[in-house]
Design a protein around this motif. Structure first.
Motif, short mmCIF file in Angstrom:
data_model
loop_
_atom_site.label_atom_id
_atom_site.label_comp_id
_atom_site.label_asym_id
_atom_site.label_seq_id
_atom_site.Cartn_x
_atom_site.Cartn_y
_atom_site.Cartn_z
N TYR A 47 39.62 50.09 37.58
CA TYR A 47 39.91 48.66 37.67
C TYR A 47 38.64 47.82 37.87
CZ TYR A 47 44.96 48.35 37.47
OH TYR A 47 46.27 48.34 37.03
N ASP A 48 38.52 46.81 37.01
CA ASP A 48 37.45 45.81 37.04
C ASP A 48 36.06 46.39 36.77
OD1 ASP A 48 39.06 43.47 37.73
OD2 ASP A 48 39.35 44.45 39.65
N GLN A 49 35.99 47.66 36.35
CA GLN A 49 34.70 48.24 36.01
C GLN A 49 34.16 47.69 34.70
OE1 GLN A 49 33.01 50.34 37.86
NE2 GLN A 49 34.44 51.32 39.26
N TYR A 50 35.02 47.10 33.88
CA TYR A 50 34.60 46.65 32.55
C TYR A 50 33.70 45.41 32.61
CZ TYR A 50 38.26 43.10 33.05
OH TYR A 50 39.04 42.07 33.50
N HIS A 51 33.68 44.71 33.73
CA HIS A 51 32.81 43.53 33.85
C HIS A 51 31.35 43.99 33.88
CE1 HIS A 51 36.01 40.65 34.49
NE2 HIS A 51 36.55 41.44 35.40
N GLU A 52 30.52 43.36 33.07
CA GLU A 52 29.11 43.76 32.99
C GLU A 52 28.39 43.65 34.34
OE1 GLU A 52 27.27 41.42 29.98
OE2 GLU A 52 28.62 42.07 28.38
N ASP A 189 42.78 38.96 25.30
CA ASP A 189 43.64 39.31 26.43
C ASP A 189 42.84 40.09 27.46
OD1 ASP A 189 45.66 38.11 25.08
OD2 ASP A 189 46.76 39.94 24.60
N ILE A 190 43.04 39.76 28.71
CA ILE A 190 42.33 40.45 29.79
C ILE A 190 42.80 41.91 29.85
CG2 ILE A 190 42.04 40.55 32.30
CD1 ILE A 190 42.17 37.53 32.34
N PRO A 191 41.88 42.87 29.95
CA PRO A 191 42.29 44.29 30.02
C PRO A 191 43.28 44.53 31.15
CG PRO A 191 39.92 44.12 29.71
CD PRO A 191 40.41 42.72 29.96
N ASP A 192 44.17 45.49 30.94
CA ASP A 192 45.21 45.71 31.94
C ASP A 192 44.66 46.34 33.22
OD1 ASP A 192 44.73 48.18 30.75
OD2 ASP A 192 46.75 48.90 31.15
N ASN A 193 43.44 46.91 33.17
CA ASN A 193 42.86 47.45 34.40
C ASN A 193 42.02 46.39 35.11
OD1 ASN A 193 40.95 47.53 32.35
ND2 ASN A 193 39.93 49.35 33.13
N SER A 194 42.65 45.23 35.29
CA SER A 194 42.06 44.12 36.03
C SER A 194 42.98 43.80 37.19
CB SER A 194 41.92 42.90 35.12
OG SER A 194 41.42 41.78 35.84
N HIS A 195 42.43 43.40 38.33
CA HIS A 195 43.28 43.20 39.51
C HIS A 195 44.12 41.93 39.41
CE1 HIS A 195 39.95 40.57 40.83
NE2 HIS A 195 40.78 40.03 41.68
#
Length: 808
Positions: A47-52, A189-195
Motif C-alpha cells: 500500500y502506497d509504495q507506488y508513490h515516487e 484511476d488511483i491504484p487500489d493499493n492506496s489507503h
C-alpha cells in the motif's frame, strides 16, 4: 542426474501410486493455500509504495488527552491551519504540504443526478506530493482556479462517455451549498493499493468561503476535518520535526483559562505514508484501514499449513523406508557415499515439489477469482505484472524441498548396507518417536485452527446479539437536509401519517457511527462550578430521539416539546458521563448546573448506558442536547409489519420533498453488522484454511494408517485365527494414532487459549475462551482421526486370514 531423479520418481509413482499422489496432493494443497495467502499479504504490504516520494511523505494526526494523560481521542485528521503553519515553521525540513477534505456530493450533469462519496477538496500542491498520473490537463495549476475540478478516468467515462470531458461543467451540491466545477484535468484511476480512493479533486476555494475567508480558516483549530500530508525534503529525519511539535502547538494555540499549555491537552503526530494502511486505526480515517495483526495471522496460517503438508511428506517417506532399504544398501555396496544419496533423495523431493507446485498453481488459478472477491483485493497471478511471484515460486519449491526432504534424505541415506542385505535392519525407536512427534504437531496445529474458528464465530455471534442498551431493529436512516431540519415538526407530522411509521427523530450522529464531536464542560461539584477534564462526546438530537431508539431514562425525564427551556439550557447525560464528572449516582446529577461549550443550563435526565459505537470501543461519556442546528441524519422507527410498503412510502415522500437528491436508506442494525465485516472475513478464512489443515492431516494419517495396516497384515491374520473380533483389530490398530491426536490436543490447549485471548483483547467487550470450545475442538479432531483410522482398520479386519496366509 536430474534425468535419473525423474526416472526414479516415475518408477515410484508406478509402484506406489496412492503414496505418491497423497504426497503430491498434500503438498499442492499446502502450496496453493500459501500462495493465495502470500499474494494477499504482498498486496497488503504494497500500500502506497507506488508513490515516487513515498519514503518522504508523512500524514499529520491529532490526539487529545485527559487530565490523567490518557488519550481521549486520536484523529487521522487535523485542523486547517496546521498544514500551512508546519510548512512555514519548518521551511528547512518541509518541501510541500497538501490538505484534503473528503465529502459526499450531489453531482448534476444536464439531466443526470448522482451521489458521489469520493470527492476531495484539495490544495493545488496535491500532485507535487502524490504520484497520481494526469492524463489530461496541467497538474501544476488545475486546482489553482476557484472552479478547478480534476476527475478520474472512470468518472470521465461515467459522466461524459466517449466525449472529451475537458472544459465541461458539473454542478456540485454539498449540503445546501451549490457551486460549479469546471473539468480542468483527468487523472488515471488511483491504484487500489492506496489507503484512500478519490474520484474527484476540487479546488479548496469553496471550503475557504465556507469558513468565512482565508483568515477565519487559518484561525480555526477546532474543525479537524483535513487529511494533512507533509512532503519532507530529501535527507530530513522526521524526528527533527516530531521533537519540536509540542513547542509548535504551544506557539500557535494559546493556553487555556487556567494557564495550562495547549500541548498538555492536544498533540500532533507524523505517520509514514506507507504505514497508514496497516498501522493506523485511529478514531477517524479517510477510509477504514486494515491491521498488521491480520497480516501476521494470515502469514502464520500459510506457514502452518505448509508445515503440515511437509510433515505429511516426512512421515510417509520415513514410514515406507523399509521399501527402499534394499535400494540404499545396494547403492552403498556399489560405491555410493552418503552425500550422494542425500543429493538423490533431496533431488527426488524437489522434483516432487515442482510437480506439486504445478498442481498448486492450477488450484490457485481456479480459486483466485473467488479469493479476490472475498478479500476485496484485485489479486492477479500475472507474472508480467508481478515478476516477483516467479522468485517466490522458486523459493517456495526450495523451502518445501528442504523442509520436506531433509529428514527423510538423512534418514534413508543412513542405512547400514550389511544390516540391510542380511535382513536384520530395524527402524530405530528415535525415528518412530520423531514420526509420532510430527503427527502430534500436525494435529496440534489443526486443533489450534479449529479453536480459532469457533472463538471467532462465538465473538461475532456475541457482537451481533449483545444487548446494546437500545432497540436497533427496524430503524431506517435517511440523510437530513436544511429544509427538513428547519421544519422538523411539520416534516415529522407528515411522515407520521403513515401507519407503518412509529416515530421520527433527527440528530447529528446515529448509533453505529463514531463519537467525534466534543466541547469543554463544567459541572457543579460541591456547590462549585468545576472544569471537567474528561472528554464528553456530544450528540445533538430532537425531542423524540430517545423514543425512536427505545433508550431507558434512569433518572429525571426526557426532553419535552412543550418546555422551551429544553431547547436552550437542558442536558441529558449517560451513566458514564455521570461517573466521569464525579457525581455519586444518576439521581445526584439531576438539576445540577452543567455548562457545555457555549450552552449554560442543568441536567434534566440520565439515560442508561448504551453502545453508541461498535463493541471495539468502550462506552464513552455522552451528553445529549436539543439545539436548532447541526442535524445530519433522520431516524425513522418502522413497525414490523408492512416494511416494504412503508419504505416505498418514504421514497415517495422523499422524492416530493427533495427531488434533486438521490435517496439511500440504511438501517442501524445493518450499520452495526458492517463494523464486524473484518472479523467475519477472519472467521471465514480461519474456517476455510482450518478445513484444509485438517484435510492435509487426514491425508497423512490415512497414508500412515494404510502403511501400518499393510505392515501388520500377517499379525492381524494370526489374531483373527486365534479369535480376535473385528472390533478388537480396529482398537489395536487405532489406539496408537488416536493417542497421538489426544497428546496433540493437550499441547494445542495453551497455544489456542493464548492466541485467541490476544485476539479478543482487540475488543472492549468480548467472550472468553471457554473449556467448552476447547473440548469441542478436541472432540472434532479425535472424531475425524477416528473415522480416518477406522476406515483403514476395518478394511484390514475384514480380510479373510486364509487370503493373508496365501500371500505370505
Amino acid at each position: 542426474m536430474i534425468k535419473s531423479y525423474f526416472k526414479i520418481f516415475l518408477r515410484n509413482l508406478n509402484k506406489n501410486p496412492s503414496y505418491t499422489l497423497i504426497n503430491i496432493f498434500g503438498l499442492a494443497v499446502g502450496m496453493a493455500s500459501s500462495i493465495l495467502i502470500f499474494m494477499f499479504v504482498q498486496h497488503e504490504l504494497s500500500y502506497d509504495q507506488y508513490h515516487e516520494k513515498s519514503d518522504r511523505i508523512f500524514r499529520v494526526s491529532r490526539a487529545w488527552y485527559n487530565q490523567d494523560g490518557a488519550v481521549s481521542l486520536h484523529l487521522g485528521h487535523a485542523a486547517p491551519p496546521f498544514g500551512p503553519l508546519l510548512k512555514s515553521d519548518f521551511e528547512d525540513q518541509v518541501e510541500e504540504v497538501v490538505r484534503l477534505m473528503n465529502t459526499s456530493v450531489i453531482i448534476r450533469e444536464e439531466d443526470n443526478v448522482f451521489k458521489e462519496d469520493r470527492l476531495f477538496f484539495a490544495d493545488p500542491s496535491v500532485f507535487d506530493v502524490f504520484s497520481w498520473e494526469m492524463l489530461e490537463g496541467n497538474p501544476q495549476n488545475a486546482l489553482s482556479f476557484p472552479d478547478g475540478l480534476v476527475i478520474s478516468a472512470s468518472m470521465a467515462k461515467k459522466y461524459f462517455g466517449e466525449e472529451d470531458p475537458m472544459g465541461r461543467t458539473l454542478e456540485l451540491r454539498v449540503g445546501s451549498n451549490v457551486f460549479n466545477g469546471l473539468v480542468r484535468g483527468v487523472m488515471a484511476d488511483i491504484p487500489d493499493n492506496s489507503h484512500f480512493q478519490a474520484d474527484f479533486l476540487a479546488s479548496m476555494e469553496p471550503v475557504v468561503n465556507f469558513y468565512g475567508g482565508y483568515e477565519a480558516m487559518m484561525t480555526n483549530f477546532g474543525s479537524n476535518n483535513f487529511a494533512t500530508y507533509l512532503l519532507l525534503k530529501e535527507g530530513v529525519n522526521p524526528n527533527a520535526i516530531i521533537d519540536q511539535l509540542p513547542d509548535f502547538v504551544d506557539r500557535h494555540i494559546p493556553a487555556n483559562g487556567q494557564g495550562i499549555p495547549a500541548s498538555l491537552g492536544t498533540q500532533l503526530f507524523l505517520w509514514p505514508l506507507t504505514d497508514i494502511h496497516l498501522h493506523s486505526n485511529l478514531d477517524s480515517e479517510v477510509e477504514p484501514n486494515s491491521n498488521i495483526e491480520y497480516v501476521y495471522i494470515y502469514g502464520a496460517i500459510a506457514i502452518f499449513i505448509l508445515l503440515i503438508a511437509c510433515i505429511n511428506f516426512m512421515n510417509l517417506a520415513t514410514a515406507r523406508s523399509a521399501k527402499r532399504a534394499l535400494e540404499v544398501g545396494l547403492r552403498k555396496v556399489m560405491g555410493a557415499d552418503r552425500q550422494l544419496l542425500v543429493k538423490q533423495f533431496m533431488g527426488e523431493t524437489t522434483l516432487m515439489s515442482i510437480f506439486a507446485l504445478l498442481v498448486a498453481l492450477l488450484l490457485v488459478w481456479l480459486t483466485l477469482p473467488m479469493f479476490s472477491s472475498f478479500t476485496g483485493k484485485a489479486l492477479s497471478l500475472n507474472l508480467v505484472d508481478h515478476p516477483e511471484y516467479l522468485a517466490g515460486f522458486v523459493v517456495l519449491v526450495i523451502f518445501v524441498g528442504l523442509i520436506a526432504g531433509s529428514y527423510p534424505s538423512l534418514f534413508l541415506s543412513g542405512f547400514q548396507p550389511a544390516n540391510v542385505l542380511k535382513g536384520t535392519y530395524k527402524i530405530g525407536s528415535i525415528h518412530e518417536k520423531l514420526r509420532s512427534f510430527l503427527v502430534i504437531g500436525q494435529f496440534a496445529i489443526s486443533i489450534v485452527l479449529i479453536v480459532a474458528v469457533m472463538v471467532v464465530i462465538g465473538q461475532l455471534d456475541f457482537m451481533k446479539n449483545k444487548d446494546l442498551g437500545f432497540d436497533k431493529e427496524e430503524i431506517a436512516i435517511l440523510p437530513a437536509f436544511v429544509e427538513f431540519s428547519s421544519n422538523y415538526a411539520l416534516m415529522r407530522d407528515r411522515l407520521m401519517q403513515h401507519p407503518g411509521i412509529e416515530e421520527v427523530a433527527i440528530s447529528s450522529r446515529i448509533p453505529s457511527g463514531r463519537l467525534l464531536d466534543s466541547q469543554g464542560a463544567q459541572a457543579e461539584l460541591d456547590g462549585n462550578l468545576t472544569p471537567i477534564n474528561t472528554r464528553i462526546s456530544d450528540i445533538h438530537i430532537s425531542h423524540t430521539f430517545m423514543q425512536v431508539f427505545g433508550m431507558e431514562i434512569l433518572e429525571g425525564r426526557d426532553f419535552d416539546f412543550n418546555m422551551a427551556a429544553d431547547s436552550t439550557q437542558s442536558f441529558i447525560l449517560n451513566e458514564s458521563a455521570v461517573r466521569a464528572i464525579g457525581w455519586t449516582s444518576p439521581a445526584a446529577a439531576i438539576d445540577k448546573q452543567f455548562n457545555y461549550g457555549s450552552r449554560r443550563g442543568q441536567v434534566i435526565g440520565v439515560v442508561k448506558d448504551f453502545h453508541f459505537e461498535s463493541l471495539h470501543q468502550p462506552i464513552s461519556p455522552m451528553v445529549f442536547m436539543v439545539p436548532d442546528s447541526r442535524f445530519n441524519q433522520v431516524a425513522v422507527k418502522l413497525s414490523k409489519d408492512h416494511r416494504e410498503e412503508t419504505l416505498a412510502y418514504l421514497r415517495e415522500e422523499w422524492l416530493a420533498m427533495r427531488p434533486d437528491y438521490p435517496l439511500e436508506i440504511t438501517f442501524v442494525a445493518d450499520k452495526f453488522d458492517e463494523q464486524y465485516l473484518e472479523e467475519e472475513k477472519i472467521g471465514t478464512v480461519f474456517g476455510f484454511f482450518a478445513g484444509l489443515a485438517v484435510l492435509i492431516s487426514v491425508l497423512g494419517l490415512f497414508g500412515l494408517t494404510a502403511y501400518a495396516t499393510e505392515q501388520r497384515i500377517k499379525e492381524i491374520g494370526i489374531r483373527k485365527v486365534l479369535g480376535a473380533s473385528s472390533w478388537n483389530i480396529v482398537l489395536l490398530l487405532g489406539k496408537d494414532f488416536l493417542t497421538l491426536v489426544l497428546i496433540g490436543f493437550v499441547i494445542a490447549l495453551p497455544m489456542a487459549w493464548f492466541g485467541m485471548s490476544q485476539w479478543l483483547g482487540n475488543f472492549a467487550y468480548s467472550i472468553s475462551v471457554s473449556w467448552v470450545v476447547m473440548a469441542i475442538a478436541g472432540f472434532l479432531a479425535l472424531l475425524i482421526a477416528a473415522i480416518t483410522v477406522s476406515s483403514q482398520s476395518f478394511r484390514a479386519a475384514l480380510v479373510n486370514p486364509v487370503d493373508t496366509f496365501k500371500k505370505e
